[in-house]
Design a protein around this motif. Structure first.
Motif, PDB file in Angstrom:
ATOM      1  N   GLU A  49       2.481  -4.265  -7.749  1.00 59.92           N
ATOM      2  CA  GLU A  49       1.251  -5.015  -8.055  1.00 59.92           C
ATOM      3  C   GLU A  49       0.035  -4.381  -7.360  1.00 59.92           C
ATOM      4  O   GLU A  49      -1.048  -4.288  -7.943  1.00 59.92           O
ATOM      5  CB  GLU A  49       1.429  -6.464  -7.562  1.00 59.92           C
ATOM      6  CG  GLU A  49       0.168  -7.285  -7.676  1.00 59.92           C
ATOM      7  CD  GLU A  49       0.283  -8.668  -7.029  1.00 59.92           C
ATOM      8  OE1 GLU A  49       1.410  -9.138  -6.779  1.00 59.92           O
ATOM      9  OE2 GLU A  49      -0.769  -9.267  -6.770  1.00 59.92           O
ATOM     10  N   HIS A  50       0.236  -3.932  -6.122  1.00 62.50           N
ATOM     11  CA  HIS A  50      -0.939  -3.543  -5.330  1.00 62.50           C
ATOM     12  C   HIS A  50      -1.458  -2.162  -5.699  1.00 62.50           C
ATOM     13  O   HIS A  50      -2.667  -1.981  -5.850  1.00 62.50           O
ATOM     14  CB  HIS A  50      -0.618  -3.682  -3.836  1.00 62.50           C
ATOM     15  CG  HIS A  50      -0.160  -5.075  -3.542  1.00 62.50           C
ATOM     16  ND1 HIS A  50      -1.013  -6.140  -3.601  1.00 62.50           N
ATOM     17  CD2 HIS A  50       1.080  -5.574  -3.311  1.00 62.50           C
ATOM     18  CE1 HIS A  50      -0.326  -7.251  -3.374  1.00 62.50           C
ATOM     19  NE2 HIS A  50       0.950  -6.935  -3.203  1.00 62.50           N
TER      20      HIS A  50
ATOM     21  N   ASN B 103      -5.138  -1.862  -7.158  1.00 60.58           N
ATOM     22  CA  ASN B 103      -6.119  -1.005  -6.475  1.00 60.58           C
ATOM     23  C   ASN B 103      -6.613   0.114  -7.391  1.00 60.58           C
ATOM     24  O   ASN B 103      -7.795   0.454  -7.386  1.00 60.58           O
ATOM     25  CB  ASN B 103      -5.497  -0.401  -5.202  1.00 60.58           C
ATOM     26  CG  ASN B 103      -5.367  -1.445  -4.106  1.00 60.58           C
ATOM     27  OD1 ASN B 103      -6.264  -2.267  -3.908  1.00 60.58           O
ATOM     28  ND2 ASN B 103      -4.249  -1.441  -3.391  1.00 60.58           N
TER      29      ASN B 103
ATOM     30  N   PHE C 174       6.249  -5.411  -4.694  1.00 66.68           N
ATOM     31  CA  PHE C 174       5.444  -5.031  -3.524  1.00 66.68           C
ATOM     32  C   PHE C 174       6.293  -4.279  -2.501  1.00 66.68           C
ATOM     33  O   PHE C 174       7.517  -4.361  -2.503  1.00 66.68           O
ATOM     34  CB  PHE C 174       4.840  -6.288  -2.858  1.00 66.68           C
ATOM     35  CG  PHE C 174       5.889  -7.232  -2.348  1.00 66.68           C
ATOM     36  CD1 PHE C 174       6.328  -7.155  -1.034  1.00 66.68           C
ATOM     37  CD2 PHE C 174       6.486  -8.164  -3.190  1.00 66.68           C
ATOM     38  CE1 PHE C 174       7.323  -7.997  -0.573  1.00 66.68           C
ATOM     39  CE2 PHE C 174       7.483  -9.017  -2.732  1.00 66.68           C
ATOM     40  CZ  PHE C 174       7.909  -8.928  -1.422  1.00 66.68           C
TER      41      PHE C 174
ATOM     42  N   THR D 287       2.408  -4.300   2.670  1.00 65.62           N
ATOM     43  CA  THR D 287       1.723  -5.588   2.475  1.00 65.62           C
ATOM     44  C   THR D 287       1.662  -6.399   3.773  1.00 65.62           C
ATOM     45  O   THR D 287       1.030  -7.451   3.803  1.00 65.62           O
ATOM     46  CB  THR D 287       2.385  -6.437   1.359  1.00 65.62           C
ATOM     47  OG1 THR D 287       3.796  -6.491   1.607  1.00 65.62           O
ATOM     48  CG2 THR D 287       2.124  -5.853  -0.011  1.00 65.62           C
TER      49      THR D 287
ATOM     50  N   ARG E  43      -3.006  -6.870   7.252  1.00 67.69           N
ATOM     51  CA  ARG E  43      -3.892  -7.967   6.834  1.00 67.69           C
ATOM     52  C   ARG E  43      -5.351  -7.564   7.025  1.00 67.69           C
ATOM     53  O   ARG E  43      -5.654  -6.730   7.899  1.00 67.69           O
ATOM     54  CB  ARG E  43      -3.611  -9.212   7.687  1.00 67.69           C
ATOM     55  CG  ARG E  43      -2.155  -9.666   7.671  1.00 67.69           C
ATOM     56  CD  ARG E  43      -1.868 -10.604   8.824  1.00 67.69           C
ATOM     57  NE  ARG E  43      -2.350 -10.035  10.078  1.00 67.69           N
ATOM     58  CZ  ARG E  43      -2.428 -10.679  11.229  1.00 67.69           C
ATOM     59  NH1 ARG E  43      -2.048 -11.925  11.320  1.00 67.69           N
ATOM     60  NH2 ARG E  43      -2.891 -10.076  12.314  1.00 67.69           N
TER      61      ARG E  43
ATOM     62  N   CYS F 263      -1.155  -1.134   0.007  1.00 68.09           N
ATOM     63  CA  CYS F 263      -1.652  -2.303   0.754  1.00 68.09           C
ATOM     64  C   CYS F 263      -2.363  -3.238  -0.219  1.00 68.09           C
ATOM     65  O   CYS F 263      -2.840  -2.825  -1.277  1.00 68.09           O
ATOM     66  CB  CYS F 263      -2.666  -1.871   1.818  1.00 68.09           C
ATOM     67  SG  CYS F 263      -1.962  -0.844   3.114  1.00 68.09           S
ATOM     68  N   LYS F 264      -2.483  -4.513   0.194  1.00 69.43           N
ATOM     69  CA  LYS F 264      -3.206  -5.479  -0.644  1.00 69.43           C
ATOM     70  C   LYS F 264      -4.667  -5.052  -0.788  1.00 69.43           C
ATOM     71  O   LYS F 264      -5.218  -4.426   0.132  1.00 69.43           O
ATOM     72  CB  LYS F 264      -3.151  -6.854   0.017  1.00 69.43           C
ATOM     73  CG  LYS F 264      -1.779  -7.468   0.002  1.00 69.43           C
ATOM     74  CD  LYS F 264      -1.819  -8.806   0.693  1.00 69.43           C
ATOM     75  CE  LYS F 264      -0.413  -9.361   0.785  1.00 69.43           C
ATOM     76  NZ  LYS F 264      -0.304 -10.419   1.775  1.00 69.43           N
ATOM     77  N   HIS F 265      -5.284  -5.475  -1.907  1.00 68.19           N
ATOM     78  CA  HIS F 265      -6.659  -5.038  -2.145  1.00 68.19           C
ATOM     79  C   HIS F 265      -7.621  -5.513  -1.046  1.00 68.19           C
ATOM     80  O   HIS F 265      -8.558  -4.786  -0.686  1.00 68.19           O
ATOM     81  CB  HIS F 265      -7.155  -5.513  -3.517  1.00 68.19           C
ATOM     82  CG  HIS F 265      -8.534  -5.007  -3.768  1.00 68.19           C
ATOM     83  ND1 HIS F 265      -8.811  -3.648  -3.891  1.00 68.19           N
ATOM     84  CD2 HIS F 265      -9.730  -5.637  -3.812  1.00 68.19           C
ATOM     85  CE1 HIS F 265     -10.105  -3.483  -4.034  1.00 68.19           C
ATOM     86  NE2 HIS F 265     -10.683  -4.659  -3.989  1.00 68.19           N
ATOM     87  N   GLU F 266      -7.382  -6.693  -0.473  1.00 65.10           N
ATOM     88  CA  GLU F 266      -8.283  -7.198   0.575  1.00 65.10           C
ATOM     89  C   GLU F 266      -8.306  -6.225   1.756  1.00 65.10           C
ATOM     90  O   GLU F 266      -9.310  -6.127   2.466  1.00 65.10           O
ATOM     91  CB  GLU F 266      -7.823  -8.564   1.108  1.00 65.10           C
ATOM     92  CG  GLU F 266      -7.649  -9.644   0.060  1.00 65.10           C
ATOM     93  CD  GLU F 266      -6.243  -9.627  -0.533  1.00 65.10           C
ATOM     94  OE1 GLU F 266      -6.037  -8.903  -1.540  1.00 65.10           O
ATOM     95  OE2 GLU F 266      -5.366 -10.339  -0.008  1.00 65.10           O
TER      96      GLU F 266
END
Ligand code: 13P
Ligand code: SF4
Length: 353
Positions: free
Chosen positions: A175-176, A180, A217, A222, A225, A247-250
């Motif tokens: 997903e990430h 991204n 993931f 992930t 943070r 990594c997560k988009h945030e």
């Protein structure tokens, strides 16, 4: 680690390393050892070639002189090598149980179900792409449907290629990386849908999407943070923060750079002496970079280790080499010919790019 014969457990590290050196010398050009950057130091020191997923695939396809390719990494990488190497070559993974959990988050049956549900939504105007971190069956599925494989170093390029063929992309299984990459191409969040194979959404709700990302993931990436980036910046205001696109988009949004394993290595290499680089990726690599560049301060965003990458030890490598030397190699990686043929189609579309 394998359930190793007792003799390997009783050897000292020095004896193991000397025996590996001797085995490599005896096997000479008949052997190529490939190692992913996330392998531990005790293993990677023996790699003839170390690289990220893309570089190791290229190397597997080019190492035509070696009779044996010993792959120190996780299973999807060794499987890729087995698909791309010559029929006369043998790929051996010292710990064949070292599987990437993310790769296990999508199988061909689930992919076919997603495909059957999504493809009619756009009258077939859909192309599948798979991250290299996937099982051979998924690569074969993608190859059959006209799609390609990508890695974290060429995902943007392969997305561009996919959109030159079709209007919509199904990206598996991360997903990430998918999100991204799509966001970096200017595709807004509203046009990125998520396919959860365990609880598939109502397909009509995805009609306005351009990209559908599989809900898989990597737990190693992930775990970083956005607060980790805030804290790193508070502690080291001038630091360069570099993270992997798994990594997560945030987190990616707060970093200065996001790049594949090789992209991260380059960023550290190019950072000026005396600077601080904070790295959000697998810890063995971050630690090695810190040791390689003592004139820079290289710190992990947080300590996150890939347990399956760490399963391979120098003792396992020696056991694999001894198997070759004794004429009874073990942990041979094979892919059935039909699957391999279609997976090769998807991989070659990537390697041509
Ligand atoms: P790359 O080698 O493409 O950077 O991928 C990272 C990874 O997670 C490998 O398992
Ligand atoms: Fe899989 Fe993540 Fe480990 Fe890579 S780092 S092998 S994606 S679990």
């Amino acid at each position: 680690m394998n359930d190793l014969p007792q003799k390997y457990k009783e050897m000292s590290d020095g004896e193991v390393y000397a025996a590996i050196r001797q085995a490599r010398q005896t096997l000479g050009e008949r052997l190529t050892i490939l190692g992913h950057h996330y392998q531990s130091d005790e293993v990677i020191q023996f790699a003839d070639f170390r690289g990220d997923s893309l570089e190791l695939s290229r190397q597997a396809a080019q190492a035509t002189r070696a009779e044996y390719i010993v792959f120190c990494g996780v299973h999807f990488m060794a499987e890729t090598a087995a698909i791309l190497c010559q029929p006369s070559q043998m790929v051996i993974q010292p710990v064949i149980e070292a599987l990437c959990p993310m790769a296990s988050m999508a199988d061909a049956e689930e992919a076919a179900a997603a495909w059957d549900a999504l493809s009619p939504l756009w009258d077939g105007d859909l192309l599948p792409l798979t991250y290299q971190n996937s099982v051979a069956d998924i690569k074969a599925f993608v190859g059959k449907q006209g799609g390609a494989v990508c890695t974290s170093s060429n995902a943007a390029q392969l997305f561009q290629w996919a959109f030159s063929q079709k209007g919509h992309v199904l990206f598996m299984p991360d997903e990430h990386l998918g999100t991204n990459t799509a966001l970096a191409m200017g595709i807004p969040h509203a046009r990125i849908g998520i396919w959860n194979p365990l609880r598939p959404p109502q397909v009509e709700s995805l009609a306005g999407c351009q990209v559908i990302v599989w809900k898989g993931f990597c737990s190693v990436h992930t775990c970083f943070r956005p607060e980790d980036v805030d804290e790193a910046r508070a502690n080291y205001p001038d630091a360069l923060v570099v993270v992997h696109p798994e990594c997560k988009h945030e987190v990616v949004a707060k970093a200065d750079l996001s790049g594949s394993t090789t992209g991260i290595i380059r960023a550290v290499e190019q950072a000026p002496a005396g600077s601080t680089v904070i790295v959000g990726t697998e810890w063995h690599l971050v630690n090695r970079l810190a040791e390689t560049y003592p004139d820079k301060r290289v710190l992990p965003l947080r300590r996150s280790e890939c347990r399956t990458m760490a399963m391979t030890t120098a003792r396992d490598l020696l056991y694999a080499l001894d198997g070759i030397l004794s004429g009874t190699p073990h942990n041979i990686v094979t892919v059935d010919e039909d699957t391999a043929a279609w997976a090769r189609v998807a991989l070659e579309r990537m390697l041509r790019g």
